[in-house]
Scaffold this motif. Structure first.
Motif, PDB file in Angstrom:
ATOM      1  N   LYS B  25       0.954  -1.339  -0.078  1.00 27.89           N
ATOM      2  CA  LYS B  25      -0.059  -0.058   0.122  1.00 27.89           C
ATOM      3  C   LYS B  25       0.870   1.324  -0.090  1.00 27.89           C
ATOM      4  N   ASN B  26       1.802   1.325   0.808  1.00 28.24           N
ATOM      5  CA  ASN B  26       2.782   2.560   0.802  1.00 28.24           C
ATOM      6  C   ASN B  26       3.815   2.321   0.093  1.00 28.24           C
ATOM      7  N   GLU B  27       4.022   3.153  -0.878  1.00 26.71           N
ATOM      8  CA  GLU B  27       5.187   3.291  -1.466  1.00 26.71           C
ATOM      9  C   GLU B  27       6.422   3.646  -0.953  1.00 26.71           C
ATOM     10  N   PRO B  28       7.604   2.709  -0.868  1.00 25.56           N
ATOM     11  CA  PRO B  28       8.678   3.155  -0.024  1.00 25.56           C
ATOM     12  C   PRO B  28       9.204   4.516  -0.554  1.00 25.56           C
ATOM     13  N   VAL B  29       9.648   5.323   0.547  1.00 25.56           N
ATOM     14  CA  VAL B  29       9.999   6.692   0.268  1.00 25.56           C
ATOM     15  C   VAL B  29      11.361   7.016  -0.445  1.00 25.56           C
ATOM     16  N   LEU B  30      11.959   5.799  -0.438  1.00 26.91           N
ATOM     17  CA  LEU B  30      13.627   5.794  -0.917  1.00 26.91           C
ATOM     18  C   LEU B  30      13.767   4.543  -1.578  1.00 26.91           C
ATOM     19  N   LYS B  31      14.090   4.743  -2.804  1.00 33.82           N
ATOM     20  CA  LYS B  31      14.537   3.811  -4.020  1.00 33.82           C
ATOM     21  C   LYS B  31      16.202   3.792  -3.990  1.00 33.82           C
ATOM     22  N   VAL B  32      16.685   2.785  -3.528  1.00 33.43           N
ATOM     23  CA  VAL B  32      18.222   2.911  -3.772  1.00 33.43           C
ATOM     24  C   VAL B  32      18.552   1.726  -4.773  1.00 33.43           C
ATOM     25  N   ALA B  33      19.163   1.986  -5.803  1.00 36.08           N
ATOM     26  CA  ALA B  33      19.687   1.006  -6.695  1.00 36.08           C
ATOM     27  C   ALA B  33      21.118   0.565  -6.427  1.00 36.08           C
ATOM     28  N   VAL B  34      21.496  -0.826  -6.034  1.00 33.63           N
ATOM     29  CA  VAL B  34      22.556  -1.346  -5.454  1.00 33.63           C
ATOM     30  C   VAL B  34      23.115  -2.416  -6.279  1.00 33.63           C
ATOM     31  N   ALA B  35      24.598  -2.226  -6.500  1.00 30.33           N
ATOM     32  CA  ALA B  35      25.444  -3.230  -7.119  1.00 30.33           C
ATOM     33  C   ALA B  35      25.299  -4.501  -6.452  1.00 30.33           C
ATOM     34  N   THR B  36      25.003  -5.828  -7.065  1.00 32.83           N
ATOM     35  CA  THR B  36      24.843  -7.045  -6.485  1.00 32.83           C
ATOM     36  C   THR B  36      25.614  -7.451  -5.346  1.00 32.83           C
ATOM     37  N   ASN B  37      27.020  -7.134  -5.449  1.00 32.72           N
ATOM     38  CA  ASN B  37      27.842  -7.644  -4.628  1.00 32.72           C
ATOM     39  C   ASN B  37      27.858  -6.873  -3.357  1.00 32.72           C
ATOM     40  N   PHE B  38      27.102  -5.902  -3.383  1.00 34.73           N
ATOM     41  CA  PHE B  38      26.693  -5.179  -1.984  1.00 34.73           C
ATOM     42  C   PHE B  38      25.598  -5.327  -1.238  1.00 34.73           C
ATOM     43  N   LEU B  39      24.581  -5.985  -2.036  1.00 32.32           N
ATOM     44  CA  LEU B  39      23.267  -6.042  -1.730  1.00 32.32           C
ATOM     45  C   LEU B  39      23.080  -6.863  -0.142  1.00 32.32           C
ATOM     46  N   THR B  40      23.699  -7.787   0.257  1.00 26.78           N
ATOM     47  CA  THR B  40      23.551  -8.132   1.534  1.00 26.78           C
ATOM     48  C   THR B  40      24.059  -7.033   2.645  1.00 26.78           C
ATOM     49  N   THR B  41      25.276  -6.466   2.241  1.00 24.67           N
ATOM     50  CA  THR B  41      25.614  -5.319   3.258  1.00 24.67           C
ATOM     51  C   THR B  41      24.514  -4.440   3.223  1.00 24.67           C
ATOM     52  N   ALA B  42      24.267  -4.123   2.025  1.00 25.83           N
ATOM     53  CA  ALA B  42      23.180  -2.829   1.946  1.00 25.83           C
ATOM     54  C   ALA B  42      21.813  -3.158   2.697  1.00 25.83           C
ATOM     55  N   ASP B  43      21.204  -4.454   2.583  1.00 27.18           N
ATOM     56  CA  ASP B  43      20.281  -4.823   3.330  1.00 27.18           C
ATOM     57  C   ASP B  43      20.320  -4.714   4.878  1.00 27.18           C
ATOM     58  N   THR B  44      21.653  -5.074   5.413  1.00 26.34           N
ATOM     59  CA  THR B  44      21.908  -4.600   6.871  1.00 26.34           C
ATOM     60  C   THR B  44      21.766  -3.255   7.051  1.00 26.34           C
ATOM     61  N   LEU B  45      22.202  -2.730   6.431  1.00 27.62           N
ATOM     62  CA  LEU B  45      22.411  -1.074   6.454  1.00 27.62           C
ATOM     63  C   LEU B  45      21.116  -0.291   6.501  1.00 27.62           C
ATOM     64  N   VAL B  46      20.183  -0.970   5.552  1.00 29.48           N
ATOM     65  CA  VAL B  46      18.808  -0.378   5.424  1.00 29.48           C
ATOM     66  C   VAL B  46      18.013  -0.736   6.634  1.00 29.48           C
ATOM     67  N   GLU B  47      18.306  -1.889   7.203  1.00 22.99           N
ATOM     68  CA  GLU B  47      17.709  -2.167   8.548  1.00 22.99           C
ATOM     69  C   GLU B  47      18.017  -1.214   9.686  1.00 22.99           C
ATOM     70  N   VAL B  48      19.256  -0.933   9.766  1.00 21.44           N
ATOM     71  CA  VAL B  48      19.711  -0.087  10.866  1.00 21.44           C
ATOM     72  C   VAL B  48      19.392   1.441  10.485  1.00 21.44           C
ATOM     73  N   PHE B  49      19.282   1.862   9.235  1.00 17.91           N
ATOM     74  CA  PHE B  49      18.825   3.021   8.762  1.00 17.91           C
ATOM     75  C   PHE B  49      17.268   3.052   9.102  1.00 17.91           C
ATOM     76  N   LYS B  50      16.367   2.259   8.857  1.00 20.40           N
ATOM     77  CA  LYS B  50      15.048   2.127   9.308  1.00 20.40           C
ATOM     78  C   LYS B  50      14.879   2.451  10.746  1.00 20.40           C
ATOM     79  N   ARG B  51      15.759   1.396  11.640  1.00 22.32           N
ATOM     80  CA  ARG B  51      15.570   1.513  12.928  1.00 22.32           C
ATOM     81  C   ARG B  51      15.590   2.957  13.666  1.00 22.32           C
TER      82      ARG B  51
END
Lengths: 223, 250
Positions: B25-51
């Motif tokens: 329902k709610n569009e995410p406010v931020l769309k980040v394009a990430v190179a695949t090699n960094f995806l898992t790290t970015a997942d962690t970063l996004v989680e911390v950022f969201k918290r």
């Protein structure tokens, strides 16, 4: 400026695959069109699988099958000294599997269209099954052969996913047109991408156009 | 007969409509394009950022080249986390990104991975197939190519080199046994017991993984916040733990 290597390799691959599949597909389609065996549906389903499966599934399995420690991979290395993965023969084998239904299905329906009556009439005149095929069914299925070969050739021409997975992008051996184009698009080299894509587009259209024209001029009276 | 068809139709349509109406329902406010090699790290970063901010981030992954192509063709991403520094520069020179915001968020670490004493095997030519990422499209591939030059082993590897589209595919070549040596990223193998050789930095120029603010993100405050977060101590700790280095000052 223009690299012809990938184009020549792609044509070579398509030609080899089409010829190989004519030899493999014809007996298989012939058997499927005559048999009353319970295995028929099983083999038919197996043959049609590449139509349904994404190239990633086939590519993944082939990568595992081709590796030098697997039975198939080590057998191939023992007799040729070369690995199956990342070799021209490797992508030939992958394409043969991937294009199998494009050869077998048109042939099977062409053979079936010839009809049982005519085959049985020939058999009652003591024609051997091989004679029936060579003298009656094959000539009457010319168009089926043509369609199957063209479809196979064209399908191999446009193959991408599996070759990307098992080819290893080696110029002159596994770097076909589609891979070269992918690389140019990815490096934002749109000039080269345009040249290669344009070549493939025009060439593919010409092949298909010639075939359809030929088909119209020489209609075959097949039932 | 008619009724039957109706039932059939409904039984097909009902779940379909259900599926469609279940779309987020709610569009995410931020769309980040990430190179695949960094995806898992970015997942962690996004989680911390969201918290800490409550901001929802949608990650879109692909190769840097694919993502740049998508941006040029109108993809509405706010931030681009590239695997190199070339694509971000290209995007800004073409007017799709803000050059002022380009920053190196991670330094990629190249390792040689495979069976046995990998360093010795590479130098003595004692291997069967060497896999690396395509130097034309992948920064780790370019770095690996430099290493081959600088170790003076070009003639050794000639004819035995195979290319993947990215380090992910290269890693797969070794994993499935189709190659016995491969240049991959430290972030891929850091948790694996198998020995690997971390290539000394003197053999290749640093793999600068750069982030840049894209045009749609210019007016998005969350995008600016996320870029700032990337160079925070908290984020840098996560990035280092994932197998990268970070620039000294930053």
């Amino acid at each position: 400026m223009v690299e012809f290597g990938p184009l020549i390799l792609t044509l070579k691959l398509s030609l080899v695959v089409t010829v190989l599949l004519l030899f493999i597909g014809t007996p298989l389609a012939w058997w499927l069109s005559c048999t009353r065996s319970k295995l028929k549906s099983f083999i038919e389903a197996l043959t049609a699988l590449p139509l349904v499966l994404p190239p990633t599934v086939l590519g993944f399995y082939l990568l595992i099958l081709f590796n030098p420690t697997s039975p198939i991979g080590s057998f191939w290395i023992n007799i040729t000294g070369e690995s199956l993965s990342f070799s021209f023969f490797g992508i030939v084998l992958a394409s043969v599997i991937y294009s199998l239904p494009f050869m077998v299905q048109p042939l099977q329906s062409a053979f079936e269209n010839v009809g049982f009556e005519i085959r049985e009439a020939a058999a009652s005149l003591r024609a051997s099954p091989l004679d029936v095929f060579i003298k009656i069914v094959a000539p009457l299925s010319k168009r089926g052969f043509l369609t199957a070969s063209i479809l196979t050739f064209a399908h191999t021409l446009g193959e991408f996913g599996i070759i990307l997975m098992v080819g290893g992008n080696i110029p002159g051996r596994t770097k076909v047109m589609s891979i070269a184009i992918y690389e140019h698009v990815e490096t934002l080299d749109y000039n080269q991408a345009h040249i290669l894509s344009g070549m493939l587009l025009v060439f593919s259209f010409c092949v298909l156009f010639l075939i359809y024209t030929f088909n119209r001029r020489h209609p075959l009276n097949v039932g | 007969m008619f009724k039957k068809i109706n039932y059939l139709l409904i039984s097909f349509l009902a779940p379909l409509i259900g599926l469609i109406s279940c779309a987020p329902k709610n569009e995410p406010v931020l769309k980040v394009a990430v190179a695949t090699n960094f995806l898992t790290t970015a997942d962690t970063l996004v989680e911390v950022f969201k918290r800490s901010t409550g901001i929802e981030v949608l990650l879109i992954s692909g190769s840097s080249g694919q993502l740049a192509t998508q941006v040029i063709n109108g993809a509405p991403y706010d931030i681009f986390l590239s695997a190199d520094d070339v694509y971000p520069s290209k995007l800004s020179s073409l007017g799709f990104a803000d050059a002022q915001t380009q920053l190196t968020y991670a330094l990629g670490q190249l390792v040689l991975y495979g069976a046995g004493d990998v360093e010795q095997n590479l130098k003595s030519g004692n291997f069967y197939k060497l896999a690396l990422a395509n130097p034309k499209v992948a920064p780790y591939g370019l770095a690996a190519d430099r290493v081959i030059n600088n170790l003076n082993i070009r003639s050794n590897v000639e004819g035995r080199t195979v290319y993947g589209q990215n380090v992910g595919q290269v890693y797969g070549f070794v994993k499935t046994g189709n190659a016995d040596l491969a240049f991959v990223a430290l972030s891929q193998v850091k948790d694996i017991k198998k020995p690997y050789w971390r290539i000394p930095q003197i053999f290749y120029s640093p793999i600068m993984q750069d982030a840049i603010l894209l045009r749609p993100g210019l007016t998005n405050k969350a995008a600016h916040d996320f870029l700032n977060f990337l160079s925070s101590d908290e984020a840098r700790k996560i990035i280092i733990k994932s197998g990268y280095e970070v620039p000294q000052n930053g």
